[in-house]
Scaffold this active site. Structure first.
Site: not given
Length: 238
Positions: A8, A129
């Site tokens: 990330d 998500d």
């Protein structure tokens, strides 16, 4: 089952968030390319890369770091964050990204996402998500009424390479994968489903594998904190 180690990116550095909160970022490396090479050397077969700044901005924000990662290893990379139009998607595929993830775009502009899946079969994944079972967009900042299952079913016939299901409440928290919800999603779909969020150790990977309907799992903080070694993760995946 495939293990996808996560890289990330925030401000050009490798970080992990807690429940998607940008102000809860822990920096693990200043060198994303070196981290990618390390994962490749450990025996992983894929990399999962997310441009966190891009997810909030709605456009790529860590392009240099992503390109460094692509140059550091021959592993296929699946990339998400800030891809909202065909031009951006095509630019990443041309740069060498194997699979582009559409998250907010899939929820807010499903016609574009479906067109992308059909134009580039096998190269587009749908990122779903979920917070409390409902779809979150714009870097997880907005939560709507649509459920993760409803959104996934909208893309069942679109030709997506995979559905990536992230449980935001568990992401970066080391509290265990939401195996039940992800397995149910996998059982309802013919599209491969990848689990994300909450892996704390070997037992989580084993649980995902034994569910039988999940193609892979994304692993982040557990690897960086040393709670799980690459060898343990790969062995548990079978």
């Amino acid at each position: 089952m495939t293990i996808y180690p996560a890289i990330d990116l925030k401000g050009g550095r490798v970080v992990r968030l807690r429940r998607g909160e940008m102000d809860q970022a822990t920096v693990y490396s200043e060198d994303p390319a070196a981290q990618a090479a390390s994962f490749a050397g450990a025996g992983f077969r894929w990399l999962h890369v997310v441009d966190l700044d891009g997810a909030f901005a709605g456009r790529p924000a860590n392009a240099a770091a992503v390109r460094d990662i692509l140059g550091a290893t021959s592993l296929p990379v699946q990339l998400g964050g800030g891809v909202r139009d065909m031009a951006t998607l095509e630019s990443w595929l041309e740069a060498g990204v194997a699979r582009v993830i559409l998250g907010s775009a899939a929820a807010k502009d499903p016609d574009f996402a479906r067109s992308a899946c059909r134009a580039y079969p096998g190269c587009v994944a749908i990122g779903i998500d979920a917070k409390g079972g409902h779809v979150a967009t714009e870097g997880w900042a907005e939560v709507g009424e649509m459920t993760a299952r409803e959104l996934a079913l909208r893309f069942e016939d679109a030709g997506a390479a995979a559905i990536i299901h992230t449980d935001i409440d568990r992401d970066g928290m080391l509290g265990g994968v939401n195996v039940e919800a992800t397995a149910v999603l996998g059982a309802r779909l013919t599209t491969p489903v990848i689990a994300s969020g909450g892996v704390a150790g070997v037992e989580d990977i084993t649980a995902v594998r034994e569910a039988g309907t999940i193609e892979g799992v994304i692993v982040g903080r557990a690897l960086y904190d040393g709670r799980l070694t690459p060898a343990q993760a790969l062995a548990a995946a079978g």
